[in-house]
Design an enzyme around this catalytic site. Structure first.
Site, PDB file in Angstrom:
ATOM      1  N   HIS A 358     -14.117  -2.126  -6.955  1.00  0.00           N
ATOM      2  CA  HIS A 358     -13.604  -1.022  -6.143  1.00  0.00           C
ATOM      3  C   HIS A 358     -12.940   0.075  -6.949  1.00  0.00           C
ATOM      4  CE1 HIS A 358     -13.938  -3.056  -2.157  1.00  0.00           C
ATOM      5  NE2 HIS A 358     -13.860  -4.127  -2.916  1.00  0.00           N
ATOM      6  N   LYS A 549      -3.841   9.181   2.328  1.00  0.00           N
ATOM      7  CA  LYS A 549      -4.346   8.182   1.388  1.00  0.00           C
ATOM      8  C   LYS A 549      -3.194   7.790   0.486  1.00  0.00           C
ATOM      9  CE  LYS A 549      -7.288  11.464   0.170  1.00  0.00           C
ATOM     10  NZ  LYS A 549      -8.568  10.789   0.342  1.00  0.00           N
ATOM     11  N   ARG A 550      -3.338   6.711  -0.293  1.00  0.00           N
ATOM     12  CA  ARG A 550      -2.285   6.364  -1.234  1.00  0.00           C
ATOM     13  C   ARG A 550      -2.016   7.537  -2.174  1.00  0.00           C
ATOM     14  NH1 ARG A 550      -0.195   0.960  -1.604  1.00  0.00           N
ATOM     15  NH2 ARG A 550       0.804   1.696  -3.498  1.00  0.00           N
ATOM     16  N   LYS A 555      -6.115  11.276  -7.104  1.00  0.00           N
ATOM     17  CA  LYS A 555      -6.455  11.793  -5.773  1.00  0.00           C
ATOM     18  C   LYS A 555      -5.993  13.247  -5.593  1.00  0.00           C
ATOM     19  CE  LYS A 555      -6.058   7.156  -3.694  1.00  0.00           C
ATOM     20  NZ  LYS A 555      -7.333   6.813  -3.017  1.00  0.00           N
ATOM     21  N   THR A 657     -12.632   5.815   2.193  1.00  0.00           N
ATOM     22  CA  THR A 657     -13.098   5.419   3.517  1.00  0.00           C
ATOM     23  C   THR A 657     -12.425   6.298   4.576  1.00  0.00           C
ATOM     24  OG1 THR A 657     -11.454   3.645   3.401  1.00  0.00           O
ATOM     25  CG2 THR A 657     -13.745   3.022   3.037  1.00  0.00           C
ATOM     26  N   LYS A 661     -13.771   8.129   8.157  1.00  0.00           N
ATOM     27  CA  LYS A 661     -13.079   8.109   9.452  1.00  0.00           C
ATOM     28  C   LYS A 661     -12.865   9.541   9.952  1.00  0.00           C
ATOM     29  CE  LYS A 661     -10.828   3.977   7.774  1.00  0.00           C
ATOM     30  NZ  LYS A 661      -9.682   3.470   6.993  1.00  0.00           N
TER      31      LYS A 661
HETATM   32  C1  26W Z   1      -2.858  -3.884  -9.147  1.00  0.00           C
HETATM   33  C2  26W Z   1      -4.242  -4.272  -9.209  1.00  0.00           C
HETATM   34  C3  26W Z   1      -5.105  -3.576  -8.242  1.00  0.00           C
HETATM   35  C4  26W Z   1      -6.148  -2.833  -8.708  1.00  0.00           C
HETATM   36  C5  26W Z   1      -6.999  -2.244  -7.836  1.00  0.00           C
HETATM   37  C6  26W Z   1      -4.886  -3.711  -6.889  1.00  0.00           C
HETATM   38  C7  26W Z   1      -5.745  -3.116  -6.000  1.00  0.00           C
HETATM   39  C8  26W Z   1      -6.804  -2.391  -6.478  1.00  0.00           C
HETATM   40  C9  26W Z   1      -7.791  -1.815  -5.493  1.00  0.00           C
HETATM   41  C10 26W Z   1      -9.182  -1.998  -6.042  1.00  0.00           C
HETATM   42  C11 26W Z   1      -7.508  -0.408  -5.152  1.00  0.00           C
HETATM   43  C12 26W Z   1      -8.321   0.045  -3.978  1.00  0.00           C
HETATM   44  O1  26W Z   1      -7.936  -0.138  -2.852  1.00  0.00           O
HETATM   45  N1  26W Z   1      -9.455   0.688  -4.248  1.00  0.00           N
HETATM   46  C13 26W Z   1     -10.133   1.444  -3.215  1.00  0.00           C
HETATM   47  O2  26W Z   1     -11.097   0.656  -2.570  1.00  0.00           O
HETATM   48  C14 26W Z   1     -11.670   1.347  -1.471  1.00  0.00           C
HETATM   49  C15 26W Z   1     -12.594   0.402  -0.758  1.00  0.00           C
HETATM   50  O3  26W Z   1     -13.724   0.148  -1.526  1.00  0.00           O
HETATM   51  C16 26W Z   1     -12.362   2.615  -1.939  1.00  0.00           C
HETATM   52  O4  26W Z   1     -12.818   3.307  -0.813  1.00  0.00           O
HETATM   53  C17 26W Z   1     -11.407   3.491  -2.732  1.00  0.00           C
HETATM   54  O5  26W Z   1     -12.106   4.579  -3.289  1.00  0.00           O
HETATM   55  C18 26W Z   1     -10.761   2.678  -3.838  1.00  0.00           C
HETATM   56  O6  26W Z   1      -9.771   3.436  -4.502  1.00  0.00           O
END
Ligand code: 26W
Length: 818
Positions: A358, A549-550, A555, A657, A661
């Site tokens: 992701h 978004k975060r 971003k 995502t 939406k």
């Molecule tokens: C701290 C470690 C960590 C690293 C990455 C925790 C969580 C993550 C996630 C992969 C971050 C995340 O939520 N990524 C998002 O995933 C969405 C679903 O696929 C995408 O739509 C977003 O672009 C992506 O940033």
């Protein structure tokens, strides 16, 4: 048989029973929470028989099941979703009305389970909804965090985190099964026995253990009898801890040990891009994965099941690297506990695991130090070493003499410390590796897992993300849903491609009027909420410009803010300027330790305050930043949006995502060629999308050539003015220090090329303004965004997973009449 609650009468009777016998109160004395619980339990009961029947049918069918392993599920509120799925919404509404109860208050009494950070967790929630709706035998496994994502508050505009105690009032949707506890072991050492027949047996002598208690949640499919399960694990101390309490004499020390065990599922880590390498996080990951595998192999599969046939019956989808420790865990179970030969076990593992990535940010790729892994999971480290030895041997055969390549591809990195690269482990063992949007999957192949995609081209695939139309259109936007259903029937809720049938109505004046009226009503609903929460009044007749978004540098919330400042300065310079009134809405949480992100939040709030205090701006420009953006807030914000901000630096956002939406709800996107924006543009057409900015190759080239943000500051008067205003303390009461780190990071670093894209962004925003003045043409584009976004249903994503990766089939559950 439980009584069905399919009429207002029976529903009301059941509800009152739940209130009396479940909550132990009578109607006249019930609190809102009592009423909410009774209502939830009434709905739950209706789903219960379907759930049991689903388990029954699935067990008999012996069909292949999908097991989704995810450390996060950002579920959002359950009540409305479960009412909708079971078709009970109207009955419940009428029943509450009959009793003189305001159902809206009950809806709002539910504290949403925020068991995720953002995109990845919400995607998992959409996927389990789609799996159930599509009648796929599936179970989601995860962690029942006692505290989900923190509650965000603002103190003088600065983010302050509060614990999210979503369980304080209890949760009516969960079924705890303390009797089904699963032991999970940690630490200790391994012992190897060389047997006479030449075989080797390894035993893991563990150091300590905890128990995982499963909590089941129903995942009802939309208007189907199928109800799947989500099983979340909560950590408890074992009896060994309890015994210590009696035997050690050191009572307090023993209780502390107990608290230590229960710490594992205490809190969700709020970092969503930079792994901290914290021991507790690895404990969480192994904890839920070990519980889940044990549960599936021992309790879900039949008792006599031959694990050599596992690939016929199950596929494990790894949601990012967080559950990747499941790979050595399965091999350990097969080899050490079931006596299956290493090669056979490995072959099984290769067939059952798949991995979804992701991210593209190198700093987000998880690695676990060998020191930590060896200490916490010594046997797993051995297994990883052996996997790697064999893999490297294969590589040396395939690329003789290319030791550099072998080192690059090793599962173990050597620098800056010896550590296990979890994404590599998943790629080496998994059958398929997928990215989450076309561009992302391409970049994954070309940039992140380059050597692997050259070595195993067929391993790599794409599955573009999607979102559930049930929650994000039907529930979030009842007005639009009503209009759509009236126009094309209700088939779209299960087959979102049917939204195409709306296209002809983009030229139907009365349809356009109704569409616009719904958007306007959604704006009122949002502004009521903002007024209730923060006492801010939003103008109604304005362009609602939404960025939710975060908070992350890539971003580029700061780019949006620079545009806001520019608009403000234009008004300051020319008070009579004829501009389109605009409400800019932000929603974003920053990771608590992410300094620049928190500074950005403070600056957004500071700009909002300054603009508000300036009478010249009144009714023309407004910035609102409602605190604590979460799923419930998204459901109000998204349907009110005219403009969707998707402005990440090209090549950084895996998919997004929220972009889907917003488009589905009739917002036009202003965006870069990044993530799924590329596909949204393709679907809705360039005439209905405001494209701007550097492309990924262009951004790459600039960065390779040595990017000089200062040059853009020097050459763009608008940019210079906006940045100067921040630096001069205009938004911080003259304090030039307050935002200096933020300004400096832009001027001297600007890792994500915000300054390079500023001019193009402002130009695109000027086009937005021109376009918005033509109400009819704008609404037409909005309708076309809705009509052409059917592709972005999570049902379509799940179908792609089924076709390309899982190869599982629906197992329909017949209804009482079927
Ligand atoms: C701290 C470690 C960590 C690293 C990455 C925790 C969580 C993550 C996630 C992969 C971050 C995340 O939520 N990524 C998002 O995933 C969405 C679903 O696929 C995408 O739509 C977003 O672009 C992506 O940033």
């Amino acid at each position: 048989m439980p009584s069905d609650v399919d009429s207002v009468d029976t529903f009301t009777t059941e509800f009152l029973k739940r209130l009396q016998f479940g909550q132990g109160v009578v109607l006249a004395r019930a609190t809102t929470n009592d009423l909410y619980f009774a209502l939830a339990r009434t709905v739950r009961q209706q789903l219960m028989s379907r759930w049991l029947e689903t388990l029954n049918v699935q067990r008999k069918a012996k069909a292949k099941a999908v097991v989704y392993l995810s450390a996060e599920y950002l579920l959002g509120r359950q009540l409305d979703n479960n009412l909708l799925a079971s078709g009970l919404t109207e009955i419940a509404e009428q029943s509450m009305e009959r009793l003189g109860i305001d159902i809206t208050t009950l809806r709002e009494a539910e504290l949403e389970p925020g068991l995720g950070n953002g995109g990845l967790g919400r995607l998992a929630a959409c996927f389990i909804d789609s799996l159930a709706t599509m009648q796929i035998p599936a179970v989601g496994y995860g962690i029942r965090y006692e505290y989900g994502i923190f509650r965000q508050t603002f103190v003088d505009g600065v983010q302050v985190e509060q614990p999210d105690s979503w369980l304080t009032n209890g949760s009516p949707w969960e079924f705890p099964h303390p009797e089904m506890g699963v032991k999970v072991r940690f630490a200790g050492h391994t012992e190897t026995e060389h047997r006479d027949d030449g075989s080797v047996a390894t035993t893991w002598v563990h150091g300590w253990e905890v128990i995982g208690i499963p909590y089941n949640y129903m995942v009802p499919g939309y208007r189907t009898e199928n109800v799947n399960a989500l099983r979340l694990w909560s950590a408890r101390a074992t009896q060994a801890f309890d015994l210590q309490v009696f035997n050690s004499g050191d009572y307090l020390q023993a209780v502390r040990a107990q608290a230590f065990a229960e710490n594992i599922s205490k809190v969700l880590y709020p970092e969503d891009s930079t792994p901290q390498g914290k021991e507790l996080r690895l404990q969480q990951q192994y904890f839920f994965v070990a519980c889940s595998l044990r549960d599936y192999l021992d309790n879900v599969l039949p008792a006599d099941f031959d694990l050599r046939r596992l690939p016929e019956r199950v596929v494990f989808q790894l949601n990012d690297t967080h559950p990747v420790i499941a790979i050595p865990e399965l091999i350990r179970i097969l080899v050490d506990e079931r006596g299956i030969a290493w090669d056979v076990a490995l072959d099984i593992a290769r067939q059952v695991f798949n991995y979804t990535c992701h991210t593209l940010l190198p700093e987000a790729l998880e690695v676990w130090s060998v020191e930590l892994l060896g200490r916490l999971l010594p046997r797993h480290l051995e297994i990883i070493y052996r996997l790697n030895d064999e893999f490297l041997a294969d590589l040396r055969e395939a690329y003789p003499g290319d030791e550099l390549r072998v080192r690059r591809m090793s599962i173990i990195q050597e620098h800056p410390e010896r550590a296990v690269r979890m994404a590599y482990l998943a790629t080496v063992v998994g059958t398929k590796v997928n990215g989450v949007a076309e561009l992302h999957s391409q970049l994954l192949r070309d940039k992140v897992l380059t050597d692997f995609s050259a070595h195993w081209p067929e391993k790599f695939t794409n599955v573009t993300n999607g979102v559930t139309p049930r929650r994000f259109v039907r529930l979030a936007n009842p007005g639009l849903s009503g209009l759509i259903t009236e126009t094309i029937g209700e088939g779209w809720l299960k087959d979102l491609a049917e939204l195409q049938q709306l296209e002809p109505y983009a030229d139907d004046a009365s349809f356009l009027e109704r569409f616009a009226a719904i958007k306007s009503a959604n704006k009122s609903r949002l502004s009521e909420l903002v007024e209730r929460r923060q006492g801010i009044v939003l103008p109604q007749a304005a362009l609602y410009d939404v960025m939710v978004k975060r908070l992350h540098e890539y971003k580029r919330q700061t780019l949006k803010l620079l545009h806001v400042i520019t608009l403000y300065q234009r008004i300051q310079e020319n008070p009579d300027l004829d501009i389109v009134p605009r409400v800019v809405l932000f929603g974003a949480k920053a990771a608590p330790g992410y300094r620049i992100a928190k500074d950005t939040i403070a600056l957004i709030n500071a700009v909002a305050t300054t603009i508000d205090a300036d009478p010249a701006v009144k009714g023309r420009l407004k910035v609102a930043f409602p605190a604590n953006y979460n799923v419930s807030l998204a459901e109000i914000l998204i349907p009110a949006a005219d403009l969707s901000e998707q402005i990440s630096l090209a090549g950084k956002e895996a998919s997004g995502t929220g972009n889907m939406k917003l488009a589905l709800n009739g917002a036009l996107t202003i965006g870069t060629l990044d993530g799924a924006n590329v596909e949204i543009l393709e679907q809705v057409g360039a005439e209905n999308f405001f494209l701007f900015g550097l492309t990924e190759p262009e951004a790459q080239a600039i960065q390779t050539a040595g990017y000089q943000p200062h040059e853009h500051y020097a050459s763009s008067p608008g940019l210079r003015k906006a940045l100067d205003a921040v630096a001069s303390g205009e938004f911080s009461g003259g304090d030039t220090e307050a935002f200096a780190p933020l300004v400096d990071s832009l001027l001297y670093q600007d890792r994500f090329l915000a300054l390079a894209d500023y001019d193009a962004y402002v130009a695109a925003q000027d086009e937005v303004e021109v376009a918005y003045r033509d109400t009819k043409a704008w609404t037409r584009s909005a309708v076309l965004n809705t009509a052409r976004s059917g592709y972005f249903s999570s049902d379509r994503s799940i179908q792609d997973y089924l076709d390309r990766i899982w190869h599982a089939k629906p197992v329909p559950v017949a209804g009482p009449t079927g």
